[in-house]
Write a protein that holds these residues in place. Sequence first.
Motif, PDB file in Angstrom:
ATOM      1  N   GLN A 280     -10.829   9.980   4.363  1.00 17.96           N
ATOM      2  CA  GLN A 280     -10.195  10.736   3.284  1.00 17.96           C
ATOM      3  C   GLN A 280      -9.648  10.169   2.296  1.00 17.96           C
ATOM      4  OE1 GLN A 280     -10.940  14.264   3.505  1.00 17.96           O
ATOM      5  NE2 GLN A 280     -11.547  13.950   5.753  1.00 17.96           N
ATOM      6  N   GLN A 281      -9.626   9.043   2.202  1.00 16.56           N
ATOM      7  CA  GLN A 281      -8.839   8.169   1.092  1.00 16.56           C
ATOM      8  C   GLN A 281      -9.380   6.932   0.804  1.00 16.56           C
ATOM      9  OE1 GLN A 281      -5.771   9.106  -0.352  1.00 16.56           O
ATOM     10  NE2 GLN A 281      -5.099  10.864   1.035  1.00 16.56           N
ATOM     11  N   THR A 282      -9.299   6.425  -0.471  1.00 14.80           N
ATOM     12  CA  THR A 282      -9.880   5.264  -0.878  1.00 14.80           C
ATOM     13  C   THR A 282      -8.614   4.447  -1.635  1.00 14.80           C
ATOM     14  OG1 THR A 282     -10.821   6.069  -2.950  1.00 14.80           O
ATOM     15  CG2 THR A 282     -12.234   5.574  -0.815  1.00 14.80           C
ATOM     16  N   GLY A 283      -8.736   3.165  -1.774  1.00 13.31           N
ATOM     17  CA  GLY A 283      -7.708   2.546  -2.507  1.00 13.31           C
ATOM     18  C   GLY A 283      -8.464   1.467  -3.455  1.00 13.31           C
ATOM     19  N   LYS A 284      -7.531   0.848  -4.327  1.00 15.05           N
ATOM     20  CA  LYS A 284      -8.146  -0.095  -5.152  1.00 15.05           C
ATOM     21  C   LYS A 284      -7.117  -1.552  -5.012  1.00 15.05           C
ATOM     22  CE  LYS A 284      -9.611   2.904  -8.693  1.00 15.05           C
ATOM     23  NZ  LYS A 284      -9.654   3.249 -10.165  1.00 15.05           N
ATOM     24  N   ILE A 285      -7.871  -2.512  -5.422  1.00 15.14           N
ATOM     25  CA  ILE A 285      -7.290  -3.925  -4.959  1.00 15.14           C
ATOM     26  C   ILE A 285      -6.421  -3.860  -6.249  1.00 15.14           C
ATOM     27  CG2 ILE A 285      -7.438  -6.375  -5.139  1.00 15.14           C
ATOM     28  CD1 ILE A 285      -9.822  -6.189  -3.490  1.00 15.14           C
ATOM     29  N   TYR A 286      -5.138  -4.466  -6.083  1.00 18.69           N
ATOM     30  CA  TYR A 286      -3.944  -4.462  -7.270  1.00 18.69           C
ATOM     31  C   TYR A 286      -3.903  -5.859  -7.494  1.00 18.69           C
ATOM     32  CZ  TYR A 286       0.446  -4.469  -9.843  1.00 18.69           C
ATOM     33  OH  TYR A 286       1.256  -4.408 -10.650  1.00 18.69           O
ATOM     34  N   GLN A 287      -3.760  -6.784  -6.319  1.00 20.94           N
ATOM     35  CA  GLN A 287      -3.756  -8.175  -6.398  1.00 20.94           C
ATOM     36  C   GLN A 287      -3.902  -8.726  -5.199  1.00 20.94           C
ATOM     37  OE1 GLN A 287       0.502  -9.254  -7.750  1.00 20.94           O
ATOM     38  NE2 GLN A 287      -0.365 -10.480  -9.275  1.00 20.94           N
TER      39      GLN A 287
ATOM     40  N   VAL B 104      -2.749   2.556  -3.641  1.00 16.38           N
ATOM     41  CA  VAL B 104      -3.326   3.824  -2.981  1.00 16.38           C
ATOM     42  C   VAL B 104      -2.876   5.130  -3.532  1.00 16.38           C
ATOM     43  CG1 VAL B 104      -3.373   2.541  -0.965  1.00 16.38           C
ATOM     44  CG2 VAL B 104      -1.328   3.826  -1.219  1.00 16.38           C
ATOM     45  N   SER B 105      -3.089   6.170  -2.915  1.00 14.84           N
ATOM     46  CA  SER B 105      -2.923   7.483  -3.410  1.00 14.84           C
ATOM     47  C   SER B 105      -1.418   7.887  -3.126  1.00 14.84           C
ATOM     48  CB  SER B 105      -3.498   8.667  -2.921  1.00 14.84           C
ATOM     49  OG  SER B 105      -3.306   8.744  -1.361  1.00 14.84           O
ATOM     50  N   PRO B 106      -0.613   8.615  -3.944  1.00 15.34           N
ATOM     51  CA  PRO B 106       0.818   9.138  -3.566  1.00 15.34           C
ATOM     52  C   PRO B 106       0.815   9.583  -2.161  1.00 15.34           C
ATOM     53  CG  PRO B 106       0.418   9.619  -5.706  1.00 15.34           C
ATOM     54  CD  PRO B 106      -1.114   9.055  -5.316  1.00 15.34           C
ATOM     55  N   ASP B 107      -0.130  10.329  -1.869  1.00 13.21           N
ATOM     56  CA  ASP B 107      -0.337  11.012  -0.466  1.00 13.21           C
ATOM     57  C   ASP B 107      -0.340   9.938   0.505  1.00 13.21           C
ATOM     58  OD1 ASP B 107      -0.652  13.411   1.248  1.00 13.21           O
ATOM     59  OD2 ASP B 107      -2.545  12.668   1.396  1.00 13.21           O
ATOM     60  N   LEU B 108      -1.204   9.068   0.595  1.00 13.54           N
ATOM     61  CA  LEU B 108      -1.337   8.179   1.829  1.00 13.54           C
ATOM     62  C   LEU B 108      -0.039   7.312   1.627  1.00 13.54           C
ATOM     63  CD1 LEU B 108      -2.968   6.901   3.820  1.00 13.54           C
ATOM     64  CD2 LEU B 108      -3.873   5.156   2.169  1.00 13.54           C
ATOM     65  N   TYR B 109       0.359   6.952   0.460  1.00  8.12           N
ATOM     66  CA  TYR B 109       1.814   6.003   0.474  1.00  8.12           C
ATOM     67  C   TYR B 109       2.848   6.792   1.209  1.00  8.12           C
ATOM     68  CZ  TYR B 109       5.460   3.113  -1.563  1.00  8.12           C
ATOM     69  OH  TYR B 109       6.366   2.444  -1.898  1.00  8.12           O
TER      70      TYR B 109
ATOM     71  N   THR C 136       6.703   0.882  -5.232  1.00  2.05           N
ATOM     72  CA  THR C 136       6.024   1.682  -6.429  1.00  2.05           C
ATOM     73  C   THR C 136       6.673   0.934  -7.665  1.00  2.05           C
ATOM     74  OG1 THR C 136       8.232   3.210  -6.614  1.00  2.05           O
ATOM     75  CG2 THR C 136       6.102   3.849  -5.346  1.00  2.05           C
ATOM     76  N   LEU C 137       5.514   0.854  -8.600  1.00  2.00           N
ATOM     77  CA  LEU C 137       5.483   0.276  -9.960  1.00  2.00           C
ATOM     78  C   LEU C 137       4.986   1.225 -10.990  1.00  2.00           C
ATOM     79  CD1 LEU C 137       4.683  -3.273  -9.339  1.00  2.00           C
ATOM     80  CD2 LEU C 137       6.939  -2.799  -9.825  1.00  2.00           C
ATOM     81  N   GLY C 138       5.853   2.089 -11.505  1.00  2.00           N
ATOM     82  CA  GLY C 138       5.233   3.078 -12.413  1.00  2.00           C
ATOM     83  C   GLY C 138       4.171   3.956 -11.755  1.00  2.00           C
ATOM     84  N   GLU C 139       2.973   3.940 -12.130  1.00  6.57           N
ATOM     85  CA  GLU C 139       1.898   4.785 -11.552  1.00  6.57           C
ATOM     86  C   GLU C 139       1.433   4.176 -10.344  1.00  6.57           C
ATOM     87  OE1 GLU C 139      -1.536   3.451 -14.810  1.00  6.57           O
ATOM     88  OE2 GLU C 139      -0.976   5.464 -14.419  1.00  6.57           O
ATOM     89  N   PHE C 140       1.712   3.089  -9.911  1.00  3.69           N
ATOM     90  CA  PHE C 140       0.943   2.343  -8.985  1.00  3.69           C
ATOM     91  C   PHE C 140       1.659   2.655  -7.631  1.00  3.69           C
ATOM     92  CE2 PHE C 140      -0.292  -0.222 -12.799  1.00  3.69           C
ATOM     93  CZ  PHE C 140      -1.594   0.055 -12.500  1.00  3.69           C
ATOM     94  N   TYR C 141       1.006   2.877  -6.423  1.00  2.00           N
ATOM     95  CA  TYR C 141       1.692   2.887  -5.136  1.00  2.00           C
ATOM     96  C   TYR C 141       1.021   1.814  -4.460  1.00  2.00           C
ATOM     97  CZ  TYR C 141       3.352   7.487  -6.704  1.00  2.00           C
ATOM     98  OH  TYR C 141       4.042   8.509  -7.364  1.00  2.00           O
ATOM     99  N   LEU C 142       1.927   0.733  -4.042  1.00  2.81           N
ATOM    100  CA  LEU C 142       1.264  -0.417  -3.550  1.00  2.81           C
ATOM    101  C   LEU C 142       1.464  -0.605  -2.017  1.00  2.81           C
ATOM    102  CD1 LEU C 142       2.340  -2.894  -6.458  1.00  2.81           C
ATOM    103  CD2 LEU C 142       0.339  -1.417  -6.019  1.00  2.81           C
TER     104      LEU C 142
END
Length: 201
Positions: free
Chosen positions: A7-14, A28-33, A56-62
């Motif tokens: 139900q969720q996907t995420g992206k590589i940040y680093q 990842v999404s705020p929901d999964l976080y 959390t860094l601004g709009e990023f949920y890590l």
Amino acid sequence: MFTGIIQQTGKIYQINSEGSGCELILDVSPDLYAQVEIKSNITVNGRALTILGKETLGEFYLLKFYLASTKVAAQYEGQKKLNLERSIRLGEEISGPLFYGLPSGYCQLIYRENLLGGGIKIEVNWESEFFQYLDIKDQVCLDGVLLIIKDMVKSSLLFDIYPETINLTNLAEKEIGEYFAIEIDPMVKKIAQILAKKTLS
């Protein structure tokens, strides 16, 4: 344990080198976080990983993980999104098989065809001792996504992937020649291992 229902996907940040392995940081999404905690497990493209940090860094949920093998990190790099599933919680209703998030091997995409209605048909080649224990209509996970085997030819498995699954996962991003992590039903895998030991003895 995991269901393979993504139900969720995420992206590589680093990705940061760390000794012989590396630190993997996913956005990842705020929901999964909000749903996961440090030391809980999620699957990333079908591989269970333990969350070692949250930030959390601004709009990023890590979410932060450690990978002992840089080869696994290399498999994630270059993909626009990664399939994610948090582990099942006690009391949640389960309607299908359960998986451990431990790939049984890797299979190669050798054929792809677009279907009417927006789905795709794929064929993967899997040279494995476990192949002989599979059958049509069995369920397996490809990169963490639960699929039903449509047909089998020699050492190949064929699947029809529906538009909803395409939209929710990264399966459609794979190019011919690339690999999926494949996990079979743990019960089937265990039986295969027992039978293999009896054959050797």
